[in-house]
Scaffold this active site. Sequence first.
Site, PDB file in Angstrom:
ATOM      1  N   ASN A   9       0.874  -1.172   0.000  1.00 32.23           N
ATOM      2  CA  ASN A   9       0.000   0.000   0.000  1.00 32.23           C
ATOM      3  C   ASN A   9       0.912   1.222   0.000  1.00 32.23           C
ATOM      4  O   ASN A   9       1.478   1.576   1.027  1.00 32.23           O
ATOM      5  CB  ASN A   9      -0.890  -0.029   1.255  1.00 32.23           C
ATOM      6  N   LYS A  11       0.170   4.260  -0.316  1.00 36.52           N
ATOM      7  CA  LYS A  11      -0.438   5.477   0.242  1.00 36.52           C
ATOM      8  C   LYS A  11      -0.121   6.666  -0.671  1.00 36.52           C
ATOM      9  O   LYS A  11      -0.047   6.494  -1.884  1.00 36.52           O
ATOM     10  CB  LYS A  11       0.035   5.690   1.691  1.00 36.52           C
ATOM     11  N   HIS A  91      -9.703   1.378   4.612  1.00 36.01           N
ATOM     12  CA  HIS A  91      -8.433   1.520   5.337  1.00 36.01           C
ATOM     13  C   HIS A  91      -8.653   2.443   6.539  1.00 36.01           C
ATOM     14  O   HIS A  91      -9.422   3.404   6.455  1.00 36.01           O
ATOM     15  CB  HIS A  91      -7.352   2.093   4.415  1.00 36.01           C
ATOM     16  N   GLU A  93      -6.981   4.756   7.729  1.00 39.21           N
ATOM     17  CA  GLU A  93      -6.716   6.182   7.470  1.00 39.21           C
ATOM     18  C   GLU A  93      -7.932   6.839   6.812  1.00 39.21           C
ATOM     19  O   GLU A  93      -8.222   8.007   7.050  1.00 39.21           O
ATOM     20  CB  GLU A  93      -5.443   6.336   6.615  1.00 39.21           C
ATOM     21  N   GLU A 163      -5.822  -5.146  10.226  1.00 38.56           N
ATOM     22  CA  GLU A 163      -4.841  -4.083  10.459  1.00 38.56           C
ATOM     23  C   GLU A 163      -5.148  -3.357  11.768  1.00 38.56           C
ATOM     24  O   GLU A 163      -5.916  -2.387  11.783  1.00 38.56           O
ATOM     25  CB  GLU A 163      -4.857  -3.076   9.303  1.00 38.56           C
ATOM     26  N   GLY A 169       2.093   1.998  10.751  1.00 39.09           N
ATOM     27  CA  GLY A 169       3.048   3.103  10.627  1.00 39.09           C
ATOM     28  C   GLY A 169       3.751   3.452  11.924  1.00 39.09           C
ATOM     29  O   GLY A 169       4.406   4.483  12.029  1.00 39.09           O
ATOM     30  N   SER A 209       3.045  -2.361  10.299  1.00 36.07           N
ATOM     31  CA  SER A 209       4.491  -2.461  10.544  1.00 36.07           C
ATOM     32  C   SER A 209       5.090  -3.808  10.136  1.00 36.07           C
ATOM     33  O   SER A 209       6.001  -4.311  10.797  1.00 36.07           O
ATOM     34  CB  SER A 209       4.814  -2.128  12.001  1.00 36.07           C
TER      35      SER A 209
HETATM   36  P1  PGA Z   1       2.625   0.121   7.554  1.00 37.94           P
HETATM   37  O1  PGA Z   1       1.196   0.408   6.906  1.00 37.94           O
HETATM   38  O2  PGA Z   1       3.135  -1.155   6.973  1.00 37.94           O
HETATM   39  O3  PGA Z   1       3.471   1.313   7.162  1.00 37.94           O
HETATM   40  O4  PGA Z   1       2.413   0.014   9.032  1.00 37.94           O
HETATM   41  C1  PGA Z   1       0.275  -0.631   6.678  1.00 37.94           C
HETATM   42  C2  PGA Z   1      -1.002  -0.112   6.101  1.00 37.94           C
HETATM   43  O5  PGA Z   1      -1.429   0.986   6.428  1.00 37.94           O
HETATM   44  O6  PGA Z   1      -1.634  -0.794   5.258  1.00 37.94           O
END
Ligand code: PGA
Length: 252
Positions: A9, A11, A91, A93, A163, A169, A209
Amino acid sequence: MRKPVLAGNWKMNKTRDEAISFVLQVNDKLPKGIDCIVCAPSIILRDVVKRADNLKIGAQNMCEAEKGAYTGEISPLMLKDTNVEYVILGHSERRTMYNETDETVNLKIKKALEVGLKPILCIGETLEEREAAKTEEVLKRQITLDFKGVSFDDPLDVIVAYEPIWAIGTGKSATSAQAEEACGYIRTVLSSIFGPKFAEEIRILYGGSVNTANIGELASQPDIDGGLVGGASLDSGSFLELCHALKTNRKY
Ligand code: PGA
């Protein structure tokens, strides 16, 4: 045996040139027998799809409507038109920063399937909910509402990504035991809604992560079919390493 999935992803990262160079670097080095996906920003999807070979491409969001007065939104038909195969929906976010609700996610899932896009549905609890021992309650609620009234021809038309919000993140991944427990629970809930055959075949990923150091242990858990990876998917070398490590460690 379920085919493993490594989905990056990106982003809001990468210019067109950076994205093209990534695709050209990984194209002929991806392992066979697993689905390697990159979910790129909408504006460069067409450029990426055109150059992708074994790599599969997804979008990161879409509007629940097909067309009309939705300033700034991207229609599922427009995504379909770029020949992407997948679309990330729900997601965290999007849920937290753009107020997406389970009701909108549900409409998006239905629309994606209707136009022939495969949703990668993200669900997961906050730290507060985990500490209050509400993880299962939250996952069950999200699955029930997000899939309300959805019917599938094929369990491979959808991927679910667990997730936990506190792991995204932050560099603080869930332990493989925590991730396995949640993914196993998700499979149980899906079984109660869609039946055991569906639950046995659907791919469930862990995200939060994930990196080259923890992918092996995560991938060796029976209910974790791969990873949805943000930060560690941006570098082509790291992405390739993740794909190969997933293939090597996935025994189920
Ligand atoms: P990350 O993000 O691997 O940077 O923690 C995962 C995601 O948001 O899908």
